[in-house]
Design a protein around this motif. Structure first.
Motif, short mmCIF file in Angstrom:
data_model
loop_
_atom_site.label_atom_id
_atom_site.label_comp_id
_atom_site.label_asym_id
_atom_site.label_seq_id
_atom_site.Cartn_x
_atom_site.Cartn_y
_atom_site.Cartn_z
N PRO A 56 0.84 -1.21 0.00
CA PRO A 56 0.00 0.00 0.00
C PRO A 56 0.87 1.25 0.00
N SER A 57 0.38 2.29 -0.65
CA SER A 57 1.18 3.52 -0.79
C SER A 57 1.51 4.13 0.57
N ARG A 58 0.59 4.03 1.50
CA ARG A 58 0.84 4.61 2.83
C ARG A 58 1.97 3.87 3.55
N ASP A 78 -6.09 -0.48 -1.16
CA ASP A 78 -5.08 0.14 -2.02
C ASP A 78 -4.20 -0.94 -2.66
N SER A 79 -3.81 -1.93 -1.87
CA SER A 79 -3.01 -3.03 -2.41
C SER A 79 -3.79 -3.79 -3.48
N PHE A 80 -5.07 -4.01 -3.24
CA PHE A 80 -5.88 -4.73 -4.22
C PHE A 80 -5.94 -3.99 -5.55
N SER A 81 -6.03 -2.67 -5.51
CA SER A 81 -6.07 -1.88 -6.75
C SER A 81 -4.79 -2.08 -7.55
N HIS A 82 -3.65 -2.14 -6.86
CA HIS A 82 -2.38 -2.34 -7.57
C HIS A 82 -2.25 -3.77 -8.07
N VAL A 83 -2.82 -4.73 -7.37
CA VAL A 83 -2.84 -6.10 -7.87
C VAL A 83 -3.67 -6.19 -9.15
N PHE A 84 -4.81 -5.53 -9.15
CA PHE A 84 -5.69 -5.54 -10.34
C PHE A 84 -4.99 -4.90 -11.53
N PHE A 162 -8.98 4.43 -8.25
CA PHE A 162 -7.76 4.89 -7.59
C PHE A 162 -8.00 6.18 -6.81
N LYS A 163 -8.92 6.98 -7.28
CA LYS A 163 -9.25 8.20 -6.55
C LYS A 163 -9.83 7.88 -5.18
N VAL A 164 -10.63 6.81 -5.10
CA VAL A 164 -11.16 6.36 -3.81
C VAL A 164 -10.01 5.96 -2.89
N ASN A 165 -9.02 5.21 -3.44
CA ASN A 165 -7.86 4.81 -2.64
C ASN A 165 -7.08 6.02 -2.14
#
Length: 306
Positions: A56-58, A78-84, A162-165
């Motif tokens: 995650p970015s944080r 956030d991690s899931f978005s980057h996995v997708f 990504f904006k939600v993340n």
């Protein structure tokens, strides 16, 4: 100095099995953070790429700059978005089908193993998704549609995800730093709201992806139908040409047979009537000559001279 009636109220767990006693007023006012609230140790060396990609970015920011840390649902989302995003980019890279669209460069950009470099490139990729979505919106206003087989077709919904993340882990940073004064929700309430907000954005993205896939299948179907129609037309034209050739050959054969029959009939009539034409030199034609039967009439005797 006032001591708590609760026996655990005068201590802080500085390690899983180590307590720190708050024995002064200053210690009670400024207690050391508990082990589960302290930031993880800074990263001293680059992590393996298969682990770093999906952090995650944080967590990456905390590894570089330190500060309070508490893992939340927002970090998992956030991690899931980057996995997708990684799975889509990797699929495009392996298949070489151009499905990444305008974001084909993002796979290599997100392959950094240093936290700060990876953070910088994540920001750049998010900006790239936003620029692509803005370009798609402009084209749609002009009546043009992006290729449905690429990420361009769902870039707007992907950016909203990504904006939600970004909003969620930004809020968590403020809470951890003590700057979110207006935030009254508990950790469980925030987790529930974040999950529902993310799920809605993900469902919107899924619907856009399904619509794009439907367009791809429709285009394939139309292409297959056109190909089949073209093949059927070619087969029909070939059959017609073959039929015409057969008809022409049959007509030519009938014409030759008719000419031969006419000439044969004319010869038969001449032979039956004996009216063959004379040759140019005055002699009779071959057809008017009498057949030689071998009985030639003897010549008349000449008178004897006495």
């Amino acid at each position: 100095m006032f001591w708590s009636d609760h026996p655990e109220g005068n201590y802080v767990m500085i390690e899983p099995n180590v307590k720190f006693m708050l024995y002064t007023d200053r210690a009670k006012k400024y207690p050391p953070p508990a082990y589960y609230e302290r930031p993880p140790p800074p990263i001293q060396k680059a992590l393996p790429l298969d682990k770093m990609r999906f952090y995650p970015s944080r967590r990456l920011q905390n590894a570089m700059w330190g500060g309070p840390w508490n893992h939340t649902v927002a970090d998992d989302l956030d991690s899931f978005s980057h996995v997708f995003l990684h799975s889509v980019l990797l699929r495009s890279k392996r298949r070489k089908d151009g499905s990444a669209g305008s974001l084909g460069w993002a796979y290599a950009a997100l392959g950094k193993t240093h936290p700060q470099k990876l953070l910088d490139w994540r920001d750049e990729v998010e900006q790239g998704i936003w620029r692509t979505s803005e370009g798609v919106k402009k084209k749609r206003k002009e009546g043009k549609e992006p290729n449905p087989a690429t990420l361009d077709a769902i870039s707007d919904e992907l950016f909203k995800l990504f904006k939600v993340n970004i909003g969620q882990h930004g809020l968590e940073r403020e809470i951890a730093s003590g700057y979110a004064y207006g935030e009254k929700r508990t950790v469980q309430e925030r987790a529930k709201d974040h999950y529902e907000q993310y799920t809605q954005a993900l469902e919107t993205l899924a619907k856009a992806a399904d619509a794009a896939c439907a367009k791809v299948e429709e285009a394939k179907r139309e292409k297959a139908e056109k190909k089949a129609a073209k093949k059927a037309k070619q087969a029909e034209e070939a059959a017609k040409r073959e039929q015409d050739e057969r008809a022409a050959a049959a007509a030519e054969t009938d014409k030759v047979d008719s000419q031969d029959a006419t000439e044969g009939d004319a010869q038969d009539i001449e032979m039956e009537t004996g009216t063959g034409g004379e040759a140019e030199d005055g002699s009779k034609g071959e057809s008017n000559k009498e057949e030689d039967d071998g009985t030639e009439e003897p010549a008349a005797k000449r008178p004897r001279l006495s």
